[in-house]
Motif scaffolding. Structure first.
Motif, PDB file in Angstrom:
ATOM      1  N   ARG A 174      28.096  36.671  35.885  1.00  0.00           N
ATOM      2  CA  ARG A 174      28.718  36.274  34.616  1.00  0.00           C
ATOM      3  C   ARG A 174      28.158  34.952  34.094  1.00  0.00           C
ATOM      4  O   ARG A 174      28.674  34.391  33.138  1.00  0.00           O
TER       5      ARG A 174
ATOM      6  N   ASP B   2      38.886  48.111  40.479  1.00  0.00           N
ATOM      7  CA  ASP B   2      40.185  47.461  40.294  1.00  0.00           C
ATOM      8  C   ASP B   2      40.312  46.205  41.152  1.00  0.00           C
ATOM      9  O   ASP B   2      41.387  45.630  41.273  1.00  0.00           O
TER      10      ASP B   2
ATOM     11  N   HIS C  32      29.677  37.307  42.260  1.00  0.00           N
ATOM     12  CA  HIS C  32      30.621  37.639  41.181  1.00  0.00           C
ATOM     13  C   HIS C  32      30.444  36.685  40.007  1.00  0.00           C
ATOM     14  O   HIS C  32      30.352  37.107  38.858  1.00  0.00           O
TER      15      HIS C  32
ATOM     16  N   THR D 234      39.672  34.908  34.090  1.00  0.00           N
ATOM     17  CA  THR D 234      39.535  35.922  33.044  1.00  0.00           C
ATOM     18  C   THR D 234      40.710  36.890  33.009  1.00  0.00           C
ATOM     19  O   THR D 234      40.842  37.665  32.065  1.00  0.00           O
ATOM     20  N   GLY D 235      41.517  36.891  34.072  1.00  0.00           N
ATOM     21  CA  GLY D 235      42.638  37.809  34.156  1.00  0.00           C
ATOM     22  C   GLY D 235      42.214  39.237  34.442  1.00  0.00           C
ATOM     23  O   GLY D 235      42.944  40.176  34.131  1.00  0.00           O
ATOM     24  N   THR D 236      41.038  39.403  35.043  1.00  0.00           N
ATOM     25  CA  THR D 236      40.522  40.737  35.322  1.00  0.00           C
ATOM     26  C   THR D 236      40.217  40.896  36.813  1.00  0.00           C
ATOM     27  O   THR D 236      39.977  39.912  37.514  1.00  0.00           O
ATOM     28  N   PRO D 237      40.190  42.148  37.293  1.00  0.00           N
ATOM     29  CA  PRO D 237      39.820  42.376  38.693  1.00  0.00           C
ATOM     30  C   PRO D 237      38.384  41.943  38.945  1.00  0.00           C
ATOM     31  O   PRO D 237      37.530  42.055  38.064  1.00  0.00           O
TER      32      PRO D 237
ATOM     33  N   LEU E 251      41.535  39.050  42.214  1.00  0.00           N
ATOM     34  CA  LEU E 251      41.751  38.924  40.777  1.00  0.00           C
ATOM     35  C   LEU E 251      41.064  37.652  40.303  1.00  0.00           C
ATOM     36  O   LEU E 251      41.288  36.567  40.856  1.00  0.00           O
ATOM     37  N   ASP E 252      40.205  37.778  39.307  1.00  0.00           N
ATOM     38  CA  ASP E 252      39.574  36.613  38.690  1.00  0.00           C
ATOM     39  C   ASP E 252      40.614  35.997  37.769  1.00  0.00           C
ATOM     40  O   ASP E 252      40.875  36.502  36.676  1.00  0.00           O
TER      41      ASP E 252
END
Length: 106
Positions: free
Chosen positions: A68, A40, A64, A13-16, A9-10
């Motif tokens: 970004r 996910d 990863h 950002t609160g995202t997978p 979990l990143d």
């Protein structure tokens, strides 16, 4: 289900964290399994059962963050853990560009 699963979990950002490459090795450096997290942020690695012993799970985190355009201090994260019995192993990480944490999940 493989004996070992993971979730990335990143936390920034609160995202997978999808597409993170993974390598599982035995204590002597022998490769056991490779894979990547799914959409996910999850993956299963290895055989149905890992033999007792120490293992290292390497998370390739640089790609990863590079995708970004985010600077990171950790190009990869390694988590070393002991297999002592046949219970399912879940080794997740909470990841950010300048920190990470892990725990034994269920």
């Amino acid at each position: 289900m493989p004996h070992l699963t993971t979730h990335v979990l990143d936390a920034a950002t609160g995202t997978p964290a999808a597409g993170v490459a993974l390598t599982l090795t035995a204590a002597d450096g022998t490769p056991v399994a490779t894979g990547a997290t799914d959409a996910d942020g999850r993956a299963g690695l290895g055989p149905d059962r890992l033999a007792p012993g120490d293992y290292t799970l390497r998370f390739e985190t640089a790609a990863h963050f590079a995708a970004r355009a985010v600077e990171t201090f950790y190009p990869f994260v390694t988590v070393t853990f002991a297999v002592t019995d046949e219970r399912h192993l879940h080794v997740p990480i909470l990841l950010s560009p300048f920190a990470y944490s892990t725990y034994r999940g269920s």
